[in-house]
Design a protein around this motif. Structure first.
Motif, PDB file in Angstrom:
ATOM      1  N   HIS A   1       0.830  -1.209   0.000  1.00 45.19           N
ATOM      2  CA  HIS A   1       0.000   0.000   0.000  1.00 45.19           C
ATOM      3  C   HIS A   1       0.864   1.258   0.000  1.00 45.19           C
ATOM      4  CE1 HIS A   1      -3.035   2.921   1.125  1.00 45.19           C
ATOM      5  NE2 HIS A   1      -3.946   2.002   0.807  1.00 45.19           N
ATOM      6  N   GLU A   2       0.584   2.171  -0.918  1.00 49.05           N
ATOM      7  CA  GLU A   2       1.422   3.368  -1.071  1.00 49.05           C
ATOM      8  C   GLU A   2       1.443   4.260   0.159  1.00 49.05           C
ATOM      9  OE1 GLU A   2      -0.298   6.569  -3.711  1.00 49.05           O
ATOM     10  OE2 GLU A   2      -1.648   4.919  -4.210  1.00 49.05           O
ATOM     11  N   LEU A   3       0.389   4.268   0.948  1.00 46.32           N
ATOM     12  CA  LEU A   3       0.327   5.147   2.107  1.00 46.32           C
ATOM     13  C   LEU A   3       0.863   4.493   3.381  1.00 46.32           C
ATOM     14  CD1 LEU A   3      -0.562   7.877   3.307  1.00 46.32           C
ATOM     15  CD2 LEU A   3      -2.828   6.862   3.685  1.00 46.32           C
ATOM     16  N   ILE A   4       0.481   3.252   3.630  1.00 44.89           N
ATOM     17  CA  ILE A   4       0.799   2.662   4.943  1.00 44.89           C
ATOM     18  C   ILE A   4       1.920   1.628   4.942  1.00 44.89           C
ATOM     19  CG2 ILE A   4      -1.433   3.175   5.978  1.00 44.89           C
ATOM     20  CD1 ILE A   4      -2.262   0.277   5.424  1.00 44.89           C
ATOM     21  N   SER A   5       2.445   1.269   3.804  1.00 49.32           N
ATOM     22  CA  SER A   5       3.535   0.279   3.794  1.00 49.32           C
ATOM     23  C   SER A   5       4.728   0.770   4.610  1.00 49.32           C
ATOM     24  CB  SER A   5       3.960  -0.056   2.364  1.00 49.32           C
ATOM     25  OG  SER A   5       4.460   1.088   1.707  1.00 49.32           O
ATOM     26  N   ARG A   6       4.893   2.079   4.719  1.00 46.37           N
ATOM     27  CA  ARG A   6       6.003   2.647   5.485  1.00 46.37           C
ATOM     28  C   ARG A   6       5.954   2.249   6.965  1.00 46.37           C
ATOM     29  NH1 ARG A   6       2.797   5.673   7.977  1.00 46.37           N
ATOM     30  NH2 ARG A   6       1.983   7.722   7.796  1.00 46.37           N
ATOM     31  N   LEU A   7       4.777   1.879   7.442  1.00 45.58           N
ATOM     32  CA  LEU A   7       4.610   1.497   8.843  1.00 45.58           C
ATOM     33  C   LEU A   7       5.006   0.051   9.113  1.00 45.58           C
ATOM     34  CD1 LEU A   7       1.125   3.185   9.396  1.00 45.58           C
ATOM     35  CD2 LEU A   7       3.349   4.013  10.230  1.00 45.58           C
ATOM     36  N   PHE A   8       5.296  -0.698   8.073  1.00 43.58           N
ATOM     37  CA  PHE A   8       5.519  -2.137   8.203  1.00 43.58           C
ATOM     38  C   PHE A   8       6.815  -2.540   7.511  1.00 43.58           C
ATOM     39  CE2 PHE A   8       1.023  -1.188   8.290  1.00 43.58           C
ATOM     40  CZ  PHE A   8       0.601  -1.848   9.432  1.00 43.58           C
ATOM     41  N   LYS A   9       7.939  -2.060   8.005  1.00 41.18           N
ATOM     42  CA  LYS A   9       9.221  -2.274   7.337  1.00 41.18           C
ATOM     43  C   LYS A   9      10.107  -3.314   8.015  1.00 41.18           C
ATOM     44  CE  LYS A   9       8.813   0.455   3.862  1.00 41.18           C
ATOM     45  NZ  LYS A   9       8.575  -0.135   2.567  1.00 41.18           N
ATOM     46  N   THR A  10       9.723  -3.814   9.178  1.00 46.89           N
ATOM     47  CA  THR A  10      10.561  -4.815   9.832  1.00 46.89           C
ATOM     48  C   THR A  10      10.243  -6.193   9.271  1.00 46.89           C
ATOM     49  OG1 THR A  10       8.985  -5.028  11.661  1.00 46.89           O
ATOM     50  CG2 THR A  10      10.766  -3.419  11.938  1.00 46.89           C
TER      51      THR A  10
ATOM     52  N   TRP B   1      -5.694   1.417   6.396  1.00 45.45           N
ATOM     53  CA  TRP B   1      -5.590   0.132   7.110  1.00 45.45           C
ATOM     54  C   TRP B   1      -6.942  -0.572   7.083  1.00 45.45           C
ATOM     55  CZ3 TRP B   1      -7.590  -2.695  11.046  1.00 45.45           C
ATOM     56  CH2 TRP B   1      -6.775  -3.679  11.633  1.00 45.45           C
ATOM     57  N   LEU B   2      -7.997   0.180   7.362  1.00 45.30           N
ATOM     58  CA  LEU B   2      -9.344  -0.401   7.373  1.00 45.30           C
ATOM     59  C   LEU B   2      -9.778  -0.857   5.978  1.00 45.30           C
ATOM     60  CD1 LEU B   2     -11.045   2.018   9.881  1.00 45.30           C
ATOM     61  CD2 LEU B   2     -10.711  -0.451  10.198  1.00 45.30           C
ATOM     62  N   GLN B   3      -9.382  -0.127   4.955  1.00 45.72           N
ATOM     63  CA  GLN B   3      -9.713  -0.555   3.589  1.00 45.72           C
ATOM     64  C   GLN B   3      -9.047  -1.890   3.267  1.00 45.72           C
ATOM     65  OE1 GLN B   3      -8.413   2.983   1.559  1.00 45.72           O
ATOM     66  NE2 GLN B   3     -10.479   3.836   1.449  1.00 45.72           N
ATOM     67  N   CYS B   4      -7.788  -2.030   3.668  1.00 42.19           N
ATOM     68  CA  CYS B   4      -7.083  -3.305   3.454  1.00 42.19           C
ATOM     69  C   CYS B   4      -7.751  -4.426   4.244  1.00 42.19           C
ATOM     70  CB  CYS B   4      -5.615  -3.183   3.855  1.00 42.19           C
ATOM     71  SG  CYS B   4      -4.629  -2.112   2.794  1.00 42.19           S
ATOM     72  N   MET B   5      -8.144  -4.130   5.476  1.00 40.51           N
ATOM     73  CA  MET B   5      -8.793  -5.150   6.299  1.00 40.51           C
ATOM     74  C   MET B   5     -10.160  -5.520   5.723  1.00 40.51           C
ATOM     75  SD  MET B   5      -8.574  -7.302   8.732  1.00 40.51           S
ATOM     76  CE  MET B   5      -7.181  -6.809   9.768  1.00 40.51           C
ATOM     77  N   ALA B   6     -10.914  -4.529   5.281  1.00 37.51           N
ATOM     78  CA  ALA B   6     -12.232  -4.807   4.688  1.00 37.51           C
ATOM     79  C   ALA B   6     -12.090  -5.719   3.473  1.00 37.51           C
ATOM     80  CB  ALA B   6     -12.931  -3.507   4.311  1.00 37.51           C
ATOM     81  N   SER B   7     -11.103  -5.445   2.657  1.00 32.70           N
ATOM     82  CA  SER B   7     -10.864  -6.270   1.478  1.00 32.70           C
ATOM     83  C   SER B   7     -10.492  -7.702   1.882  1.00 32.70           C
ATOM     84  CB  SER B   7      -9.771  -5.646   0.631  1.00 32.70           C
ATOM     85  OG  SER B   7      -9.477  -6.466  -0.470  1.00 32.70           O
ATOM     86  N   ALA B   8      -9.613  -7.826   2.863  1.00 31.13           N
ATOM     87  CA  ALA B   8      -9.193  -9.160   3.321  1.00 31.13           C
ATOM     88  C   ALA B   8     -10.366  -9.927   3.924  1.00 31.13           C
ATOM     89  CB  ALA B   8      -8.051  -9.040   4.324  1.00 31.13           C
TER      90      ALA B   8
ATOM     91  N   PRO C   1     -12.783  -0.798  13.280  1.00 34.88           N
ATOM     92  CA  PRO C   1     -12.697   0.660  13.166  1.00 34.88           C
ATOM     93  C   PRO C   1     -12.329   1.383  14.463  1.00 34.88           C
ATOM     94  CG  PRO C   1     -14.546  -0.130  11.880  1.00 34.88           C
ATOM     95  CD  PRO C   1     -14.017  -1.310  12.655  1.00 34.88           C
ATOM     96  N   ARG C   2     -12.940   1.030  15.539  1.00 35.96           N
ATOM     97  CA  ARG C   2     -12.645   1.712  16.806  1.00 35.96           C
ATOM     98  C   ARG C   2     -11.163   1.581  17.146  1.00 35.96           C
ATOM     99  NH1 ARG C   2     -15.484   0.526  22.631  1.00 35.96           N
ATOM    100  NH2 ARG C   2     -14.210   1.972  23.797  1.00 35.96           N
ATOM    101  N   THR C   3     -10.625   0.376  17.010  1.00 39.00           N
ATOM    102  CA  THR C   3      -9.217   0.148  17.328  1.00 39.00           C
ATOM    103  C   THR C   3      -8.313   0.885  16.352  1.00 39.00           C
ATOM    104  OG1 THR C   3      -9.769  -1.994  18.284  1.00 39.00           O
ATOM    105  CG2 THR C   3      -7.464  -1.646  17.675  1.00 39.00           C
ATOM    106  N   ALA C   4      -8.643   0.862  15.074  1.00 33.99           N
ATOM    107  CA  ALA C   4      -7.809   1.546  14.076  1.00 33.99           C
ATOM    108  C   ALA C   4      -7.711   3.038  14.378  1.00 33.99           C
ATOM    109  CB  ALA C   4      -8.362   1.310  12.667  1.00 33.99           C
TER     110      ALA C   4
END
Length: 130
Positions: free
Chosen positions: A37-46, A95-102, A121-124
């Motif tokens: 994901h172009e926006l949130i992939s930066r949060l998941f680099k490990t 994040w929620l869009q990715c989760m909804a799709s999954a 949603p509340r947690t996100a």
């Protein structure tokens, strides 16, 4: 009361969606999208496998299954664990869009898919810190 309805109420969402097998499928589908994901992939680099495993352990616990995350990592303290990362409302939405799709790809009834997704949603948005 209907005995089937009573049994369903006693089962956790974790059990009703199919337990560990369903969560493995969900985390695989979810992170296939997140890591690209172009926006949130930066949060998941490990370590991607470790990220997926932590998510699976957390979701197991979050959805009423065994306390696997706490057994390994202690109390989830999710907001504190995410605080080092800048997380915006746009990140939460992505994040929620990715989760909804999954979730939509899981072999579950619409009712179970809706119930599962409604947990996120509340947690996100609780993770938003910027």
């Amino acid at each position: 009361m209907n005995p089937v309805a009573n049994f369903m109420e006693q089962q956790s969402l974790y059990e009703r969606i199919g337990g560990d097998a369903a969560l493995r499928q969900l985390t695989d589908k979810f992170y296939d999208q997140v890591f690209e994901h172009e926006l949130i992939s930066r949060l998941f680099k490990t370590d991607k496998d470790l990220i997926k495993e932590k998510q699976r352990l957390f979701l197991t616990q979050f959805l009423g299954g065994p306390q696997l995350y706490s057994d390994v990592y202690g109390h989830p303290m999710m907001r504190a664990r995410h605080m080092p990362h800048t997380i915006t409302e746009d990140d939460a939405v992505a994040w929620l869009q990715c989760m909804a799709s999954a979730v939509s790809e899981l072999p579950l009834s619409k009712e179970l898919k809706d119930e599962l997704f409604d947990r996120f949603p509340r947690t996100a948005f609780f993770m938003v810190n910027s």
